[in-house]
Write a protein that holds these residues in place. Structure first.
Motif, PDB file in Angstrom:
ATOM      1  N   UNK A 123       0.848  -1.194   0.000  1.00 19.25           N
ATOM      2  CA  UNK A 123       0.000   0.000   0.000  1.00 19.25           C
ATOM      3  C   UNK A 123       0.882   1.241   0.000  1.00 19.25           C
ATOM      4  N   UNK A 124       0.397   2.297  -0.616  1.00 15.88           N
ATOM      5  CA  UNK A 124       1.136   3.560  -0.613  1.00 15.88           C
ATOM      6  C   UNK A 124       1.004   4.212   0.758  1.00 15.88           C
ATOM      7  N   UNK A 125       2.132   4.733   1.239  1.00 17.51           N
ATOM      8  CA  UNK A 125       2.143   5.412   2.537  1.00 17.51           C
ATOM      9  C   UNK A 125       2.174   6.911   2.324  1.00 17.51           C
ATOM     10  N   UNK A 126       1.485   7.637   3.199  1.00 13.11           N
ATOM     11  CA  UNK A 126       1.490   9.093   3.114  1.00 13.11           C
ATOM     12  C   UNK A 126       2.786   9.665   3.663  1.00 13.11           C
ATOM     13  N   UNK A 127       3.376   8.928   4.623  1.00 11.63           N
ATOM     14  CA  UNK A 127       4.645   9.375   5.185  1.00 11.63           C
ATOM     15  C   UNK A 127       5.471   8.155   5.570  1.00 11.63           C
ATOM     16  N   UNK A 128       6.744   8.375   5.789  1.00 13.50           N
ATOM     17  CA  UNK A 128       7.657   7.291   6.160  1.00 13.50           C
ATOM     18  C   UNK A 128       7.358   6.731   7.549  1.00 13.50           C
ATOM     19  N   UNK A 129       6.685   7.511   8.392  1.00  8.94           N
ATOM     20  CA  UNK A 129       6.395   7.066   9.750  1.00  8.94           C
ATOM     21  C   UNK A 129       5.292   6.008   9.792  1.00  8.94           C
ATOM     22  N   UNK A 130       4.430   5.980   8.800  1.00  6.94           N
ATOM     23  CA  UNK A 130       3.342   5.004   8.771  1.00  6.94           C
ATOM     24  C   UNK A 130       3.902   3.606   8.538  1.00  6.94           C
ATOM     25  N   UNK A 131       3.256   2.625   9.139  1.00  6.81           N
ATOM     26  CA  UNK A 131       3.718   1.247   8.958  1.00  6.81           C
ATOM     27  C   UNK A 131       3.332   0.733   7.580  1.00  6.81           C
ATOM     28  N   UNK A 132       4.096  -0.246   7.114  1.00  4.27           N
ATOM     29  CA  UNK A 132       3.816  -0.854   5.815  1.00  4.27           C
ATOM     30  C   UNK A 132       2.559  -1.702   5.895  1.00  4.27           C
ATOM     31  N   UNK A 133       1.680  -1.547   4.932  1.00  6.30           N
ATOM     32  CA  UNK A 133       0.476  -2.357   4.832  1.00  6.30           C
ATOM     33  C   UNK A 133       0.411  -2.937   3.424  1.00  6.30           C
ATOM     34  N   UNK A 134      -0.309  -4.039   3.288  1.00  5.78           N
ATOM     35  CA  UNK A 134      -0.340  -4.761   2.023  1.00  5.78           C
ATOM     36  C   UNK A 134      -1.763  -5.098   1.611  1.00  5.78           C
ATOM     37  N   UNK A 135      -1.935  -5.286   0.304  1.00  4.28           N
ATOM     38  CA  UNK A 135      -3.162  -5.830  -0.269  1.00  4.28           C
ATOM     39  C   UNK A 135      -2.793  -7.187  -0.830  1.00  4.28           C
ATOM     40  N   UNK A 136      -3.611  -8.187  -0.513  1.00  4.84           N
ATOM     41  CA  UNK A 136      -3.334  -9.553  -0.950  1.00  4.84           C
ATOM     42  C   UNK A 136      -4.508 -10.056  -1.771  1.00  4.84           C
ATOM     43  N   UNK A 137      -4.205 -10.627  -2.936  1.00  8.67           N
ATOM     44  CA  UNK A 137      -5.235 -11.180  -3.802  1.00  8.67           C
ATOM     45  C   UNK A 137      -4.767 -12.493  -4.396  1.00  8.67           C
ATOM     46  N   UNK A 138      -5.708 -13.221  -4.972  1.00  2.16           N
ATOM     47  CA  UNK A 138      -5.388 -14.474  -5.667  1.00  2.16           C
ATOM     48  C   UNK A 138      -5.868 -14.353  -7.106  1.00  2.16           C
ATOM     49  N   UNK A 139      -5.228 -15.080  -8.006  1.00  4.90           N
ATOM     50  CA  UNK A 139      -5.564 -14.990  -9.421  1.00  4.90           C
ATOM     51  C   UNK A 139      -6.834 -15.762  -9.769  1.00  4.90           C
ATOM     52  N   UNK A 140      -7.336 -16.585  -8.874  1.00  2.00           N
ATOM     53  CA  UNK A 140      -8.599 -17.304  -9.095  1.00  2.00           C
ATOM     54  C   UNK A 140      -9.741 -16.330  -8.833  1.00  2.00           C
ATOM     55  N   UNK A 141     -10.385 -15.868  -9.893  1.00  3.74           N
ATOM     56  CA  UNK A 141     -11.419 -14.842  -9.764  1.00  3.74           C
ATOM     57  C   UNK A 141     -12.672 -15.349  -9.054  1.00  3.74           C
ATOM     58  N   UNK A 142     -12.817 -16.639  -8.895  1.00  2.00           N
ATOM     59  CA  UNK A 142     -13.992 -17.180  -8.206  1.00  2.00           C
ATOM     60  C   UNK A 142     -13.767 -17.333  -6.711  1.00  2.00           C
ATOM     61  N   UNK A 143     -12.545 -17.075  -6.236  1.00  2.21           N
ATOM     62  CA  UNK A 143     -12.248 -17.270  -4.819  1.00  2.21           C
ATOM     63  C   UNK A 143     -12.922 -16.202  -3.967  1.00  2.21           C
ATOM     64  N   UNK A 144     -13.693 -16.656  -2.996  1.00  2.00           N
ATOM     65  CA  UNK A 144     -14.311 -15.785  -2.000  1.00  2.00           C
ATOM     66  C   UNK A 144     -13.974 -16.400  -0.640  1.00  2.00           C
ATOM     67  N   UNK A 145     -13.196 -15.706   0.212  1.00  2.00           N
ATOM     68  CA  UNK A 145     -12.769 -16.285   1.483  1.00  2.00           C
ATOM     69  C   UNK A 145     -13.913 -16.796   2.348  1.00  2.00           C
ATOM     70  N   UNK A 146     -15.024 -16.091   2.378  1.00  2.00           N
ATOM     71  CA  UNK A 146     -16.152 -16.509   3.212  1.00  2.00           C
ATOM     72  C   UNK A 146     -16.655 -17.878   2.780  1.00  2.00           C
TER      73      UNK A 146
END
Length: 108
Positions: free
Chosen positions: A48-71
């Motif tokens: 994820x893009x950070x607004x400043x260097x002080x913010x912690x790193x965050x991520x977006x995670x996805x899978x290439x299987x378009x039918x995957x729904x975690x629920x």
């Protein structure tokens, strides 16, 4: 992030993905990546893009299987743990390592 019934999809880079979770920290990212790859999914991660260097790193995670729904995959008990047990909601959310058939435990 709790399991959300909404199935979201989009792109990470040039790859179309079904989003699993967004704005997650490093330990959560690693847990989900390993679990999903163990279950045969191709995982794509974006920082994820950070607004400043002080913010912690965050991520977006996805899978290439378009039918995957975690629920659906968790509550239909389609995912397996590393030792062959079925993944429950508490296991997915890293609340517990127990994988008893109940989705919840009675509180007294």
């Amino acid at each position: 992030m709790a399991l959300d019934g909404k199935h979201t999809f989009g792109s990470i880079g040039d790859t179309r993905v079904s989003f699993v979770e967004k704005k997650i920290d490093e330990p959560r990212k690693e847990f989900l990546k390993e679990l999903l790859e163990f279950n045969g999914f191709e995982v794509i991660i974006e920082e994820e893009k950070r607004k400043s260097e002080e913010e912690s790193l965050l991520y977006t995670l996805g899978v290439t299987d378009m039918t995957f729904n975690p629920v659906i995959w968790v509550y239909e008990r389609k995912l397996k743990t590393f030792d062959g047990r079925k993944v429950t909601a508490d296991y997915w959310n890293q609340v517990s390592t127990e994988t008893a058939p109940q989705y919840w435990q009675k509180r007294r």
